[in-house]
Scaffold this motif. Structure first.
Motif, PDB file in Angstrom:
ATOM      1  N   ALA A 262       0.841  -1.203   0.000  1.00  0.00           N
ATOM      2  CA  ALA A 262       0.000   0.000   0.000  1.00  0.00           C
ATOM      3  C   ALA A 262       0.872   1.248   0.000  1.00  0.00           C
ATOM      4  N   ALA A 263       2.066   1.130   0.566  1.00  0.00           N
ATOM      5  CA  ALA A 263       3.004   2.250   0.656  1.00  0.00           C
ATOM      6  C   ALA A 263       4.046   2.229  -0.467  1.00  0.00           C
ATOM      7  N   ASP A 264       3.903   1.319  -1.412  1.00  0.00           N
ATOM      8  CA  ASP A 264       4.895   1.162  -2.475  1.00  0.00           C
ATOM      9  C   ASP A 264       5.041   2.458  -3.281  1.00  0.00           C
ATOM     10  N   SER A 265       6.228   2.706  -3.795  1.00  0.00           N
ATOM     11  CA  SER A 265       6.473   3.909  -4.587  1.00  0.00           C
ATOM     12  C   SER A 265       5.828   3.838  -5.967  1.00  0.00           C
ATOM     13  N   HIS A 266       5.415   2.635  -6.386  1.00  0.00           N
ATOM     14  CA  HIS A 266       4.872   2.468  -7.739  1.00  0.00           C
ATOM     15  C   HIS A 266       3.342   2.495  -7.742  1.00  0.00           C
ATOM     16  N   PHE A 267       2.779   3.274  -8.649  1.00  0.00           N
ATOM     17  CA  PHE A 267       1.324   3.444  -8.736  1.00  0.00           C
ATOM     18  C   PHE A 267       0.601   2.120  -8.943  1.00  0.00           C
ATOM     19  N   GLY A 268       1.151   1.248  -9.778  1.00  0.00           N
ATOM     20  CA  GLY A 268       0.487  -0.012 -10.084  1.00  0.00           C
ATOM     21  C   GLY A 268       0.408  -0.930  -8.881  1.00  0.00           C
ATOM     22  N   VAL A 269       1.479  -0.996  -8.130  1.00  0.00           N
ATOM     23  CA  VAL A 269       1.499  -1.849  -6.937  1.00  0.00           C
ATOM     24  C   VAL A 269       0.496  -1.337  -5.909  1.00  0.00           C
ATOM     25  N   ARG A 270       0.414  -0.022  -5.745  1.00  0.00           N
ATOM     26  CA  ARG A 270      -0.544   0.548  -4.786  1.00  0.00           C
ATOM     27  C   ARG A 270      -1.976   0.195  -5.168  1.00  0.00           C
ATOM     28  N   GLU A 271      -2.292   0.245  -6.465  1.00  0.00           N
ATOM     29  CA  GLU A 271      -3.655  -0.076  -6.895  1.00  0.00           C
ATOM     30  C   GLU A 271      -3.969  -1.559  -6.699  1.00  0.00           C
ATOM     31  N   ILE A 272      -3.044  -2.404  -7.118  1.00  0.00           N
ATOM     32  CA  ILE A 272      -3.282  -3.841  -7.003  1.00  0.00           C
ATOM     33  C   ILE A 272      -3.307  -4.278  -5.547  1.00  0.00           C
ATOM     34  N   SER A 273      -2.596  -3.564  -4.686  1.00  0.00           N
ATOM     35  CA  SER A 273      -2.561  -3.965  -3.273  1.00  0.00           C
ATOM     36  C   SER A 273      -3.961  -3.974  -2.665  1.00  0.00           C
ATOM     37  N   TRP A 274      -4.765  -2.952  -2.963  1.00  0.00           N
ATOM     38  CA  TRP A 274      -6.124  -2.962  -2.383  1.00  0.00           C
ATOM     39  C   TRP A 274      -7.055  -3.898  -3.155  1.00  0.00           C
ATOM     40  N   LEU A 275      -6.835  -4.004  -4.467  1.00  0.00           N
ATOM     41  CA  LEU A 275      -7.655  -4.935  -5.237  1.00  0.00           C
ATOM     42  C   LEU A 275      -7.473  -6.372  -4.752  1.00  0.00           C
ATOM     43  N   SER A 276      -6.257  -6.713  -4.359  1.00  0.00           N
ATOM     44  CA  SER A 276      -5.952  -8.092  -3.961  1.00  0.00           C
ATOM     45  C   SER A 276      -6.700  -8.515  -2.702  1.00  0.00           C
ATOM     46  N   VAL A 277      -7.049  -7.554  -1.846  1.00  0.00           N
ATOM     47  CA  VAL A 277      -7.731  -7.888  -0.588  1.00  0.00           C
ATOM     48  C   VAL A 277      -9.163  -7.362  -0.538  1.00  0.00           C
ATOM     49  N   ARG A 278      -9.643  -6.852  -1.644  1.00  0.00           N
ATOM     50  CA  ARG A 278     -10.996  -6.279  -1.690  1.00  0.00           C
ATOM     51  C   ARG A 278     -12.055  -7.304  -1.254  1.00  0.00           C
ATOM     52  N   LYS A 279     -11.931  -8.540  -1.740  1.00  0.00           N
ATOM     53  CA  LYS A 279     -12.909  -9.576  -1.391  1.00  0.00           C
ATOM     54  C   LYS A 279     -12.873  -9.868   0.111  1.00  0.00           C
ATOM     55  N   LEU A 280     -11.676  -9.950   0.676  1.00  0.00           N
ATOM     56  CA  LEU A 280     -11.547 -10.210   2.112  1.00  0.00           C
ATOM     57  C   LEU A 280     -12.170  -9.076   2.916  1.00  0.00           C
ATOM     58  N   ILE A 281     -11.962  -7.857   2.476  1.00  0.00           N
ATOM     59  CA  ILE A 281     -12.538  -6.691   3.151  1.00  0.00           C
ATOM     60  C   ILE A 281     -14.059  -6.734   3.071  1.00  0.00           C
ATOM     61  N   SER A 282     -14.578  -7.072   1.893  1.00  0.00           N
ATOM     62  CA  SER A 282     -16.029  -7.134   1.692  1.00  0.00           C
ATOM     63  C   SER A 282     -16.690  -8.176   2.591  1.00  0.00           C
ATOM     64  N   GLU A 283     -15.961  -9.247   2.858  1.00  0.00           N
ATOM     65  CA  GLU A 283     -16.525 -10.345   3.648  1.00  0.00           C
ATOM     66  C   GLU A 283     -16.609 -10.028   5.134  1.00  0.00           C
ATOM     67  N   ASP A 284     -15.868  -9.028   5.585  1.00  0.00           N
ATOM     68  CA  ASP A 284     -15.903  -8.646   7.003  1.00  0.00           C
ATOM     69  C   ASP A 284     -15.718  -7.134   7.114  1.00  0.00           C
ATOM     70  N   ILE A 285     -16.757  -6.418   6.753  1.00  0.00           N
ATOM     71  CA  ILE A 285     -16.694  -4.955   6.716  1.00  0.00           C
ATOM     72  C   ILE A 285     -16.397  -4.380   8.098  1.00  0.00           C
ATOM     73  N   SER A 286     -17.055  -4.884   9.110  1.00  0.00           N
ATOM     74  CA  SER A 286     -16.892  -4.345  10.460  1.00  0.00           C
ATOM     75  C   SER A 286     -15.444  -4.414  10.928  1.00  0.00           C
ATOM     76  N   GLN A 287     -14.843  -5.598  10.815  1.00  0.00           N
ATOM     77  CA  GLN A 287     -13.451  -5.775  11.243  1.00  0.00           C
ATOM     78  C   GLN A 287     -12.494  -4.993  10.342  1.00  0.00           C
ATOM     79  N   SER A 288     -12.785  -4.977   9.054  1.00  0.00           N
ATOM     80  CA  SER A 288     -11.928  -4.254   8.107  1.00  0.00           C
ATOM     81  C   SER A 288     -11.878  -2.770   8.434  1.00  0.00           C
ATOM     82  N   ILE A 289     -13.040  -2.187   8.690  1.00  0.00           N
ATOM     83  CA  ILE A 289     -13.094  -0.756   9.002  1.00  0.00           C
ATOM     84  C   ILE A 289     -12.407  -0.475  10.335  1.00  0.00           C
ATOM     85  N   LYS A 290     -12.562  -1.372  11.271  1.00  0.00           N
ATOM     86  CA  LYS A 290     -11.892  -1.211  12.560  1.00  0.00           C
ATOM     87  C   LYS A 290     -10.370  -1.172  12.376  1.00  0.00           C
TER      88      LYS A 290
END
Length: 269
Positions: free
Chosen positions: A135-163
């Protein structure tokens, strides 16, 4: 890793042959989106596995790619990352992750985020902590893919993810702060929507509130886009929030966020 100083070609046909060869060999980072899209990930994968002496992984990962209904940069990216994890797991090859986590190629680092997200033995908190350097990578592509890679996991547990991610809003690194917002956008880009946040965007306030006057434009854009996403299903919530922020946080940063947040509502007015 230092940001590349190359500007990059304006079209794929203008990429010098020597540069493309280095990109496909994993020797250098892509300089812009044109180069990012031009890399042949199958060639890069072969070169990576030869370099790391894991060529036995290649055939099965390529088979996974061939089975894709639609081969795009993103679907191939995800398939390679998950495929490499599967091969390393079957081979009890725990060293492989450490060998690619800081690879010179931004696309290899992108694969690594999907590799990390594939490990079901990690808790959500552990997975996000492993993703944070990307998420802190200097490269734009890595930063974008970093959140895409865990989007499903975040969606499955919104409460814990937001915490968890609400704590990231305190980071000194604007890229980490931006991840907290971008990863939880109700609609987002190139990803499935998070239905719960489309209907109950107030759940995202622990992430939104701390960054309502963030100094970084990169973060401001993400917060504005988050609220614009929410305005398409819950316009009243967004209008009331923006009205409150306007009173409580009268500054140019908040004004900019509000303008982006209300753009869809104002178009319909």
């Amino acid at each position: 890793m230092a940001e590349t100083k190359r500007k990059g070609a304006r079209s794929a046909k203008d990429i010098p042959k020597a540069i493309l060869e280095q990109l496909n060999a994993g020797k250098i980072e892509t300089a812009n989106l044109v180069e990012w899209l031009a890399v042949d990930q199958k060639i890069l994968l072969k070169n990576l596995l030869e370099e790391k002496e894991r060529i036995s992984y290649l055939a099965l990962v390529l088979e996974d790619i061939e089975r894709l209904k639609k081969q795009t940069v993103n679907t191939i990216n995800e398939t390679i990352g998950k495929g490499l994890y599967k091969q390393a797991l079957q081979g009890d090859d725990s060293r492989f992750l450490m060998e690619i986590v800081s690879h010179p190629s931004d696309l290899v680092r992108c694969w690594t985020t999907y590799y990390i997200a594939s490990d079901e033995n990690c808790t959500l908190e552990e997975t996000l902590e492993l993703i944070k350097p990307f998420a802190a990578d200097s490269h734009f592509g890595v930063r974008e893919i970093s959140w895409l890679s865990v989007r499903k996991l975040i969606s499955e547990d919104i409460s814990q993810s937001i915490k968890i991610l609400s704590e990231w809003t305190k980071s000194k690194d604007e890229n980490v702060r931006r991840f907290a917002s971008e990863a939880t956008r109700p609609r987002g880009v190139w990803c499935e929507h998070i239905e719960l946040l489309k209907q109950q965007p107030e759940l995202g306030l622990p992430i939104l509130e701390p960054m309502r006057s963030d100094k970084a434009k990169y973060v401001q854009d993400s917060i504005g886009n988050w609220l614009n996403d929410a305005s398409k299903s819950q316009p009243k919530f967004v209008m009331e929030l923006c009205e409150r922020w306007c009173k409580e946080s009268p500054c140019k940063e908040t004004d900019y966020i509000i303008k982006k947040a209300l753009r869809t509502i104002e178009k319909k007015a």
